[in-house]
Design an enzyme around this catalytic site. Structure first.
Site, PDB file in Angstrom:
ATOM      1  N   ALA A   7       9.827  -0.341  -4.370  1.00 62.99           N
ATOM      2  CA  ALA A   7       8.840   0.276  -2.953  1.00 62.99           C
ATOM      3  C   ALA A   7       8.924  -0.545  -2.306  1.00 62.99           C
ATOM      4  O   ALA A   7      10.242  -1.278  -1.820  1.00 62.99           O
ATOM      5  CB  ALA A   7       7.909  -0.062  -3.740  1.00 62.99           C
ATOM      6  N   CYS A   8       9.389   0.065  -0.827  1.00 63.26           N
ATOM      7  CA  CYS A   8       9.548  -0.837   0.379  1.00 63.26           C
ATOM      8  C   CYS A   8       7.873  -0.372   1.696  1.00 63.26           C
ATOM      9  O   CYS A   8       6.775  -0.263   0.630  1.00 63.26           O
ATOM     10  CB  CYS A   8      10.115  -0.342   1.103  1.00 63.26           C
ATOM     11  SG  CYS A   8      10.232   1.400   1.853  1.00 63.26           S
ATOM     12  N   GLY A   9       7.749  -0.591   2.430  1.00 66.25           N
ATOM     13  CA  GLY A   9       6.611  -1.035   3.117  1.00 66.25           C
ATOM     14  C   GLY A   9       5.880   1.082   3.148  1.00 66.25           C
ATOM     15  O   GLY A   9       5.341   1.573   2.671  1.00 66.25           O
ATOM     16  N   THR A  14      13.843   1.124   3.770  1.00 63.31           N
ATOM     17  CA  THR A  14      14.435   0.199   3.044  1.00 63.31           C
ATOM     18  C   THR A  14      14.853   0.003   1.619  1.00 63.31           C
ATOM     19  O   THR A  14      16.033   0.217   1.198  1.00 63.31           O
ATOM     20  CB  THR A  14      13.961  -1.404   3.108  1.00 63.31           C
ATOM     21  OG1 THR A  14      12.681  -0.984   2.762  1.00 63.31           O
ATOM     22  CG2 THR A  14      14.564  -1.811   4.447  1.00 63.31           C
ATOM     23  N   ILE A  42       4.495   0.599  -1.019  1.00 61.18           N
ATOM     24  CA  ILE A  42       4.302  -0.659  -1.760  1.00 61.18           C
ATOM     25  C   ILE A  42       2.786  -0.110  -2.696  1.00 61.18           C
ATOM     26  O   ILE A  42       2.669  -0.482  -3.519  1.00 61.18           O
ATOM     27  CB  ILE A  42       4.475  -1.642  -1.667  1.00 61.18           C
ATOM     28  CG1 ILE A  42       4.578  -2.845  -2.085  1.00 61.18           C
ATOM     29  CG2 ILE A  42       3.124  -1.867  -0.032  1.00 61.18           C
ATOM     30  CD1 ILE A  42       5.443  -2.861  -3.153  1.00 61.18           C
TER      31      ILE A  42
END
Length: 94
Positions: A7-9, A14, A42
């Site tokens: 997970a990322c934003g 990323t 996220i």
């Protein structure tokens, strides 16, 4: 098959870079074909982690996750990468 949530934003930028590095690392360590990486934002991590072996995130782990967490930042910066890799192997090979 072990589910790894990455997970990322937003679940796109990323997390993709980290997913590539994690996949290469796992394949080089005999895990090819033994895992599945699911990328998400996220905000989706708590629901995605319900049946996952591991969460790797480039942000702070959210409250309510039901699986082990490893920071994905070392895969972006290189600092602490060996320790993060070892944590991942320890979790996935138990």
């Amino acid at each position: 098959m072990k589910k790894i949530v990455l997970a990322c934003g937003s679940g796109i930028a990323t997390s993709t870079a980290v997913a590539n590095k994690v996949s290469t690392f796992l394949d080089e360590n005999g895990m090819a074909g033994k895992y599945n990486i699911v990328q998400c934002a996220i905000a989706e991590a708590p629901s995605q982690c319900a049946d996952a072996a591991l969460l790797i995130s480039t942000t702070v782990a959210p409250a309510g996750i039901a699986c082990p967490y490893v920071s994905g930042i070392p895969f972006l910066t290189g600092m602490g990468a060996a320790q993060a890799q070892q944590q991942i192997l320890d979790i996935l090979t138990k």
